[in-house]
Write a protein that holds these residues in place. Structure first.
Motif, PDB file in Angstrom:
ATOM      1  N   GLN A 115    -112.995 -15.905 -21.827  1.00 48.68           N
ATOM      2  CA  GLN A 115    -112.242 -17.148 -21.619  1.00 48.68           C
ATOM      3  C   GLN A 115    -111.185 -17.342 -22.680  1.00 48.68           C
ATOM      4  O   GLN A 115    -110.153 -17.944 -22.434  1.00 48.68           O
TER       5      GLN A 115
ATOM      6  N   ILE B 256    -120.750 -16.870  -9.995  1.00 48.64           N
ATOM      7  CA  ILE B 256    -120.063 -15.600  -9.738  1.00 48.64           C
ATOM      8  C   ILE B 256    -118.633 -15.651 -10.278  1.00 48.64           C
ATOM      9  O   ILE B 256    -118.043 -14.608 -10.585  1.00 48.64           O
ATOM     10  N   GLU B 257    -118.083 -16.837 -10.451  1.00 49.89           N
ATOM     11  CA  GLU B 257    -116.716 -16.973 -10.982  1.00 49.89           C
ATOM     12  C   GLU B 257    -116.623 -16.465 -12.418  1.00 49.89           C
ATOM     13  O   GLU B 257    -115.569 -16.018 -12.844  1.00 49.89           O
TER      14      GLU B 257
ATOM     15  N   PRO C 242    -112.508 -12.546 -11.066  1.00 45.55           N
ATOM     16  CA  PRO C 242    -111.583 -13.677 -11.153  1.00 45.55           C
ATOM     17  C   PRO C 242    -111.035 -13.917 -12.561  1.00 45.55           C
ATOM     18  O   PRO C 242    -109.869 -14.225 -12.719  1.00 45.55           O
ATOM     19  N   ARG C 243    -111.898 -13.758 -13.554  1.00 42.36           N
ATOM     20  CA  ARG C 243    -111.424 -14.077 -14.912  1.00 42.36           C
ATOM     21  C   ARG C 243    -110.270 -13.178 -15.338  1.00 42.36           C
ATOM     22  O   ARG C 243    -109.407 -13.603 -16.101  1.00 42.36           O
TER      23      ARG C 243
ATOM     24  N   MET D 232    -108.038 -12.150 -13.402  1.00 41.62           N
ATOM     25  CA  MET D 232    -106.869 -12.543 -12.619  1.00 41.62           C
ATOM     26  C   MET D 232    -106.286 -13.838 -13.189  1.00 41.62           C
ATOM     27  O   MET D 232    -105.352 -14.405 -12.641  1.00 41.62           O
ATOM     28  N   THR D 233    -106.877 -14.338 -14.278  1.00 38.56           N
ATOM     29  CA  THR D 233    -106.473 -15.611 -14.874  1.00 38.56           C
ATOM     30  C   THR D 233    -105.839 -15.363 -16.236  1.00 38.56           C
ATOM     31  O   THR D 233    -106.379 -14.627 -17.033  1.00 38.56           O
ATOM     32  N   HIS D 234    -104.751 -15.981 -16.490  1.00 32.64           N
ATOM     33  CA  HIS D 234    -104.117 -15.832 -17.798  1.00 32.64           C
ATOM     34  C   HIS D 234    -104.970 -16.399 -18.922  1.00 32.64           C
ATOM     35  O   HIS D 234    -105.659 -17.388 -18.736  1.00 32.64           O
TER      36      HIS D 234
ATOM     37  N   ARG E 171    -105.356 -18.784 -21.764  1.00 32.64           N
ATOM     38  CA  ARG E 171    -104.747 -20.111 -21.853  1.00 32.64           C
ATOM     39  C   ARG E 171    -103.762 -20.197 -23.021  1.00 32.64           C
ATOM     40  O   ARG E 171    -102.832 -20.983 -23.009  1.00 32.64           O
TER      41      ARG E 171
ATOM     42  N   LEU F 143    -101.101 -10.781 -16.170  1.00 35.22           N
ATOM     43  CA  LEU F 143    -102.084 -10.499 -15.134  1.00 35.22           C
ATOM     44  C   LEU F 143    -101.743  -9.205 -14.402  1.00 35.22           C
ATOM     45  O   LEU F 143    -100.624  -9.020 -13.944  1.00 35.22           O
TER      46      LEU F 143
ATOM     47  N   ILE G  29    -103.207  -6.101  -9.167  1.00 34.26           N
ATOM     48  CA  ILE G  29    -104.161  -5.050  -8.812  1.00 34.26           C
ATOM     49  C   ILE G  29    -103.901  -4.476  -7.420  1.00 34.26           C
ATOM     50  O   ILE G  29    -104.112  -3.279  -7.192  1.00 34.26           O
ATOM     51  N   GLY G  30    -103.423  -5.307  -6.498  1.00 33.18           N
ATOM     52  CA  GLY G  30    -103.147  -4.808  -5.140  1.00 33.18           C
ATOM     53  C   GLY G  30    -102.131  -3.686  -5.145  1.00 33.18           C
ATOM     54  O   GLY G  30    -102.361  -2.603  -4.590  1.00 33.18           O
ATOM     55  N   GLN G  31    -101.013  -3.921  -5.802  1.00 32.97           N
ATOM     56  CA  GLN G  31     -99.982  -2.892  -5.873  1.00 32.97           C
ATOM     57  C   GLN G  31    -100.463  -1.658  -6.625  1.00 32.97           C
ATOM     58  O   GLN G  31    -100.196  -0.531  -6.236  1.00 32.97           O
TER      59      GLN G  31
END
Lengths: 615, 615
Positions: free
Chosen positions: A260, A417-418, A563-564, A566-568, A570, A578, A581-583
């Motif tokens: 975090q 799970i987050e 998810p974490r 994928m989150t900047h 703070r 970030l 990941i898809g590309q």
């Protein structure tokens, strides 16, 4: 074939039968050693129905052609089995001296199947192999057990021996390998597989000489290179892997508060390798024959952990038990590290699972009733140490956290799970994929889950080069172009290193080149393989591992980042970005010759001589 | 309160009890109408344990203050219940005339609870409400049932009536609303909820006048605007929603081959709204009082579907049954569309599920044995039409595909989840989020799943503006900056429209501004609310829906895009770009005042007067 024994031990624990099986030259050329042989055997002998903790799981521990040579950083072996933690391909690479002892006993590896009715250990020495009763040490920790085992066999032996965590089948139990030092096959729960089979230990001591095709040339080459290795690894020798703590914290690569947080300078300083060096370090040690000597030994003279006199924690352990748990107490981390060695627990998953537990506590998903009064709050060093005991013993909330963060999150429900930070069920090492996009793609695509080591890309992103493979200059940070090729090549290269077997740290400072690596392989075996030919074996095995997982249902959907990630962060001060990941995956699959959902195409498998494999 | 009846019908089907309940002025100011009232009631009366197909589910159908006025495109109503398809917040907005009939009968809405022992229908007319036996039409399609129901009640009535699909509880069964035309509450399986309650229909006919605070001013304002609306929607009237097929295909927005394909010009031309207009269109029709008249009526004179004389398909239907299935036979699409209206099936999920089935067949996960000889191959128009029958009846492979692509993929196993294109269990509309990043974020964050309509952002990205909310110019394609705010504002605005209730198509061409919308609300109610105050209600309800879902476990992990939308179109000609969903979500949550995992903060809830809600 030079550099090999050409045979391995096969033990069926259900029948106590021991067989010696041969390895054909063709097989050795195709899979070389270590992970290659292990992956092929376990692939062939398990099915999608195999229970990782059932007797039908297969554990394969193999050496490579480098094992037993004078090549620095080569006294290692590789363990493969279906993982009880992830349910897919499990593997762990380990240093120390066990591989050398095994090979000097006349064998390239060991394959274990079945389950013993009572606790046993395997004793291997100079072509003799026997199963013996391990009941006297069942329930004892790895250190005490190793001591007893050496007493029963040979003081000079090395024991690959599980502690109580492995016996209790904690999902991420390790296999400590104990000779003069302790090194562990840490990840993916290989210790739990031994525990499920009632196999307490594999003890080896060997004296039989090995022969190589051109031993003089090999020794001359190694001798010439050793001073350079020594020079190039000076800092590493001084501060160990933990020397990276402050640098990585500064860069935004160090995990803080279950991923975090962002900056934690004041904490990092207190638990760094520099601090360890300046305070509690008593000596540095090494795996057999290694000139780097990165292993720490610490002694604590005061405070609650006074009297601890043991190996010190690695960077990854400090990252998970320190940074992720916000514990800035180096002594406590040393204590927890030593407990993990004793119980036989993977320090990365242990620390990460405790950090996950702290966040669940913080968010009210775990209460003080659940912890039986323990305040599982961020930075509580005492609670962190206590949790190691509970995880190993499966006591109280330790039973939950011993499942790993993915299964624990599923059990907890709610939003757990987050903040379960894992890929394919494996917690990441202490390297932030938001800082190193090479590691983002590596985490998403490593066969065993969120592993930085299967590409070991971040030191390359920071400056190492691999000109023999066209990687002349580092991949630029946060740049998508060329990333898929860069990571793929490093994965193929490191997979090769896991077959030979050569430690990642031989790459530190760039003293040992891929050209050296190939030359040595040829000197050992008498072959005349090119860089391309040898690296192609790495690619073959990388694809074999992928097919291993594909057969178990793994595809693109599993090549995710949690998810974490994928989150900047703070804190805007850390300009991490970030990972898209898809590309990344599209370009990676395209480069690898995999289809849209990440399954190797028939053409690619044919090219790699793997047409017999089916997803 | 002007513009409302201030009361609604509450029916407990388990006891056959009918109550009339009042709506306080305060409640109406806070939630306005339609989705606002429905969401609040269903939130209050269900729990996380409620079975969407059990008697405890609550179905709420509400009108808004616009319903029954002369405001063009306002004769609509909104249906809310826990969705049997997604397991979370379900909703559908529907045109026609039912809402007007209900309101002219003296009620703002209907709330249904419980389950009837035998099939019944509700008959509402001028303050009289009764439950009647529906056994004679149980098992009959929506058209025949509506005909019978009108015969039993009033020829001028409108029937919200389910077909066999709703009776069979197909997860995405719709509620056709049949008066002079047929419009359906299509999405999220509201028809299955009626079916599970043994409620065949809700029939309404009303003659009671409504009164508004300043009726003259309202009618004058509307009268002045109507010519502009007519002018602005000329193309839309000529070609209907299907007029978009060729344009969207050209842009890369049209779905092809279960979202695998890219360009399909030759197919799109054959099934476009222009082709329909030039060949089989016999007239265009409209919802009550609407001057746009986008509804198609077609007649087929030859070929296998000769004799079909029915409403024609919408753009979305052509996208899913045509583009996604590679079916370039407009007659077949018209036939399948009409069957969906008769059986009561959502055309989007029906077409998308058949396309999913075709891909599963293509990949060997469904075999010709499973389909009982039907060749479920791409472009097989006959098979597509046949599958509509099977889905409605739950026959053979239709039972599987009637679960929707998410549950069907779970049942199929293998890699099926990789090509199950859905968010939160709902199949997307026929707009490609790789072309419109505004829709990417909308799909990920709409309460009901992959819905384009809850922001209706793509027409804005293509040129519409909303100056009253600071959206002076379109969001640039493939640009992250400002995207979160842009989409959030549109979501708040469209949520407001779902309360008032005003059709999306009133926005076509920009003839009706938000200033008009607010002015009308004030003329109806006698209030003097500003744009900001009214839009704040939209935001309140958007957050209420999020909290509805959060209570059911929805968080960031569910705000995903399916793997296929993370993959580039293979055809480089379409320069669509993969949406960086992680970054989008971060900025969206930050803009919305939601926490890191997408839960509205306590501060945000307090600001919106929603502090009583708990996730």
């Amino acid at each position: 074939m030079f550099g090999y024994r050409g045979k391995y031990i096969r033990v069926d624990l259900s029948t106590s039968q021991i067989e010696i099986e041969s390895l054909s030259d063709e097989f050795l050329r195709k899979y070389i050693g270590g992970v290659g042989i292990g992956a092929k055997i376990v692939y062939d002998e398990t099915t999608p129905e195999t229970d990782p903790l059932g007797p039908e799981n297969v554990l394969a521990a193999f050496t490579g052609p480098y094992t037993g040579t004078r090549i620095p950083s080569s006294s290692r072996n590789h363990v493969v089995a279906l993982s009880p933690q992830t349910g897919i391909f499990g593997e762990a690479n380990v240093g120390g001296s066990w591989g050398v002892q095994l090979k000097r006993s006349g064998f390239d590896g060991v394959v274990i199947t079945g389950k013993s009715a009572t606790p046993v250990y395997l004793w291997i020495s100079d072509e003799k192999v026997e199963l013996r009763d391990a009941s006297p040490v069942w329930g004892q920790d790895a250190y005490d057990s190793a001591e007893w085992l050496k007493g029963e066999t040979d003081k000079r032996a090395t024991a690959a021996v599980i502690g109580q965590a492995g016996e209790n089948q904690v999902r991420y139990a390790s296999i400590p390998h104990i000779g003069k030092i302790v090194r562990s096959a840490g990840r993916t729960g290989m210790g739990a597989v031994m525990g499920s089979k009632n196999l307490k230990a594999m003890v080896a001591y060997g004296t039989m000489p090995l022969s190589f095709a051109d031993e003089d040339a090999l020794n001359e080459s190694v001798k010439n290179l050793v001073p350079h290795v020594r020079d190039a690894t000076d800092d590493f020798r001084r501060y160990g892997t933990a020397g990276g703590v402050e640098k990585y914290e500064y860069m935004g690569n160090f995990p803080v508060k279950n991923w975090q947080g962002s900056r934690w300078k004041e904490g990092a300083e207190k638990i760094s390798g520099v601090r360890m060096h300046d305070t509690i370090l008593t000596k540095n040690k090494s795996c057999r024959g290694c000139v780097i000597s990165c292993v720490r030994h610490v002694k604590i003279d005061e405070g609650p952990y006074a009297g601890l006199d043991a190996e010190g924690p690695e960077y990854e352990t400090i990252g998970t038990m320190g940074g992720e748990c916000l514990v800035d107490d180096l002594d406590a981390i040393c204590m927890a590290n030593d407990l993990c060695n004793r119980y036989g627990l993977d320090t990365i998953s242990t620390g990460a699972s405790i950090a996950f537990g702290m966040e669940a506590y913080d968010k009210g998903l775990i209460t003080i009733e659940d912890t039986d009064g323990l305040e599982l709050v961020w930075g509580n060093a005492e609670a962190m140490v206590e949790m190691v005991h509970r995880i190993a013993k499966g006591e109280n909330i330790g039973k939950l956290l011993g499942l790993g963060t993915k299964k624990a999150a599923e059990e907890l429900g709610g939003n757990a799970i987050e903040f379960s930070v894992q890929v394919k069920g494996l917690e990441p090492s202490a390297h932030d994929p938001r800082r190193f996009w090479t590691q983002a793609l590596s985490y998403a695509t490593a066969a065993r889950g969120a592993c930085h080591n299967r590409s070991w890309a971040h030191p390359y992103e920071l400056g190492l080069s691999l000109p023999e493979m066209g990687l002349d200059k580092p991949q630029k940070s946060y740049e998508l172009e060329g990333l898929a090729e860069y990571v793929s090549k490093l994965q193929n290269f490191q997979t090769l290193n896991d077959t030979l077997i050569l430690c990642r740290f031989a790459q530190v400072g760039g003293a040992i080149s891929l050209a050296n690596t190939v030359e040595w392989y040829n000197m050992i075996t008498g072959f005349d393989l090119s860089v391309e030919e040898l690296v192609a074996v790495g690619e073959r095995i990388f694809n074999l591992k992928r097919m291993f997982n594909a057969r178990l249902g793994i595809s693109r959907k599993d090549d995710f980042l949690p998810p974490r990630f994928m989150t900047h962060n703070r804190d805007k001060e850390l300009k991490t970005q970030l990972p898209p990941i898809g590309q990344m995956l599209n370009e990676f699959y395209a480069y690898r010759g995999w289809d849209e959902i990440g399954i190797p195409t028939k053409e690619k498998l044919a090219e790699l001589e793997l047409s017999e494999l089916n997803a």
